[in-house]
Motif scaffolding. Structure first.
Motif, mmCIF file in Angstrom:
data_model
loop_
_atom_site.group_PDB
_atom_site.id
_atom_site.type_symbol
_atom_site.label_atom_id
_atom_site.label_comp_id
_atom_site.label_asym_id
_atom_site.label_seq_id
_atom_site.Cartn_x
_atom_site.Cartn_y
_atom_site.Cartn_z
ATOM 1 N N THR A 1 0.826 -1.212 0.000
ATOM 2 C CA THR A 1 0.000 0.000 0.000
ATOM 3 C C THR A 1 0.856 1.256 0.000
ATOM 4 O O THR A 1 0.554 2.225 -0.706
ATOM 5 C CB THR A 1 -0.938 0.002 1.227
ATOM 6 O OG1 THR A 1 -1.769 -1.157 1.170
ATOM 7 C CG2 THR A 1 -1.820 1.237 1.235
ATOM 8 N N ARG A 2 1.939 1.239 0.761
ATOM 9 C CA ARG A 2 2.816 2.415 0.814
ATOM 10 C C ARG A 2 3.564 2.621 -0.494
ATOM 11 O O ARG A 2 3.751 3.754 -0.939
ATOM 12 C CB ARG A 2 3.810 2.275 1.976
ATOM 13 C CG ARG A 2 3.177 2.389 3.354
ATOM 14 C CD ARG A 2 4.224 2.630 4.426
ATOM 15 N NE ARG A 2 5.145 1.518 4.551
ATOM 16 C CZ ARG A 2 4.946 0.467 5.345
ATOM 17 N NH1 ARG A 2 3.842 0.376 6.067
ATOM 18 N NH2 ARG A 2 5.840 -0.496 5.409
ATOM 19 N N VAL A 3 3.999 1.538 -1.112
ATOM 20 C CA VAL A 3 4.811 1.631 -2.330
ATOM 21 C C VAL A 3 3.966 1.960 -3.555
ATOM 22 O O VAL A 3 4.376 2.742 -4.415
ATOM 23 C CB VAL A 3 5.590 0.321 -2.562
ATOM 24 C CG1 VAL A 3 6.313 0.345 -3.911
ATOM 25 C CG2 VAL A 3 6.591 0.090 -1.436
ATOM 26 N N PHE A 4 2.746 1.392 -3.609
ATOM 27 C CA PHE A 4 1.937 1.494 -4.820
ATOM 28 C C PHE A 4 0.756 2.451 -4.663
ATOM 29 O O PHE A 4 -0.384 2.141 -5.034
ATOM 30 C CB PHE A 4 1.458 0.109 -5.262
ATOM 31 C CG PHE A 4 2.553 -0.750 -5.818
ATOM 32 C CD1 PHE A 4 2.926 -0.650 -7.147
ATOM 33 C CD2 PHE A 4 3.249 -1.624 -5.004
ATOM 34 C CE1 PHE A 4 3.954 -1.418 -7.671
ATOM 35 C CE2 PHE A 4 4.268 -2.406 -5.501
ATOM 36 C CZ PHE A 4 4.633 -2.304 -6.838
ATOM 37 N N GLY A 5 1.033 3.612 -4.129
ATOM 38 C CA GLY A 5 0.049 4.696 -4.146
ATOM 39 C C GLY A 5 -1.254 4.413 -3.449
ATOM 40 O O GLY A 5 -2.306 4.880 -3.889
ATOM 41 N N GLY A 6 -1.226 3.646 -2.346
ATOM 42 C CA GLY A 6 -2.440 3.370 -1.592
ATOM 43 C C GLY A 6 -3.215 2.161 -2.055
ATOM 44 O O GLY A 6 -4.332 1.921 -1.572
#
Length: 208
Positions: free
Chosen positions: A159-164
């Motif tokens: 979630t943090r890496v891929f824009g939520g």
């Protein structure tokens, strides 16, 4: 908004959302859109070339991320519907559209990222005309327990890496819980895609 969110995330998400398996999923529903169309979370405009210009009279492209909107505007210039695209740089939770003004809502690979997805889907229901429908293609929680466990483990970092983007949301249940009836549904694991990110569902829904 930091460097990662402004520059890296749009590039990463655009790449992931234009893979061949994902594009085949988009092509299963987007060409059906007709009349006044709302696209919820248009991203970089990946769907624009898939719309049938003979069917679409207006496309309301909703997207809150400035980096994505910039990419979408450029992409729109190279499509047959470029003069029919109206951008709304806002989240789906508050749509700047009149009640019962939309014939078709297109929701593709976006329910995983919207912070308040319930409010956004209720907004979609508000703006749909009587007889309007939602065309959707999404990914989410896998039906197999071993895959689902991996999704739950990976999700906090993903979630943090891929824009939520969330791996464990359930789009069909989300639609049902927001006042829609899914009247056409297909599912499968996308080929050439990690199973934890590739359980897809697509079809059509109408207000219940």
């Amino acid at each position: 908004m930091g460097f990662w969110d402004r520059y890296a995330v749009p590039a990463i998400v655009s790449c992931a959302c234009t893979s061949k398996p994902v594009m085949r999923q988009r092509a299963k529903v987007v060409p059906e859109a007709a009349g006044a169309v709302l696209e919820l979370g248009c991203g970089a405009g990946t769907n624009f070339a898939l719309y049938d210009p003979a069917r679409v009279t207006r496309l309301h492209a909703v997207e809150p991320a400035p980096g994505m909107v910039a990419r979408a505007r450029e992409r729109a210039r190279h499509t047959a519907i470029m003069d029919r695209v109206q951008f709304h740089e806002t989240g789906g939770e508050s749509l700047p559209l009149e009640n019962e003004s939309i014939d078709t809502a297109v929701v593709t690979f976006v329910l995983c990222t919207i912070p308040d997805w319930g409010r956004a889907l209720r907004e979609v229901r508000r703006v749909l005309k009587p007889g309007g429908r939602v065309l959707f293609s999404e990914h989410g929680l896998a039906p197999d327990a071993d895959v689902a466990r991996w999704q739950q483990r990976i999700e906090p970092v993903w979630t943090r890496v891929f824009g939520g983007c969330h791996l464990t949301r359930q789009p069909v249940a989300m639609l049902a819980n927001s006042g829609f009836r899914v009247d056409r549904l297909e599912t499968m694991y996308l080929p050439s895609t990690p199973r934890f990110a590739g359980f897809a569902s697509w079809g059509a829904a109408v207000p219940s």
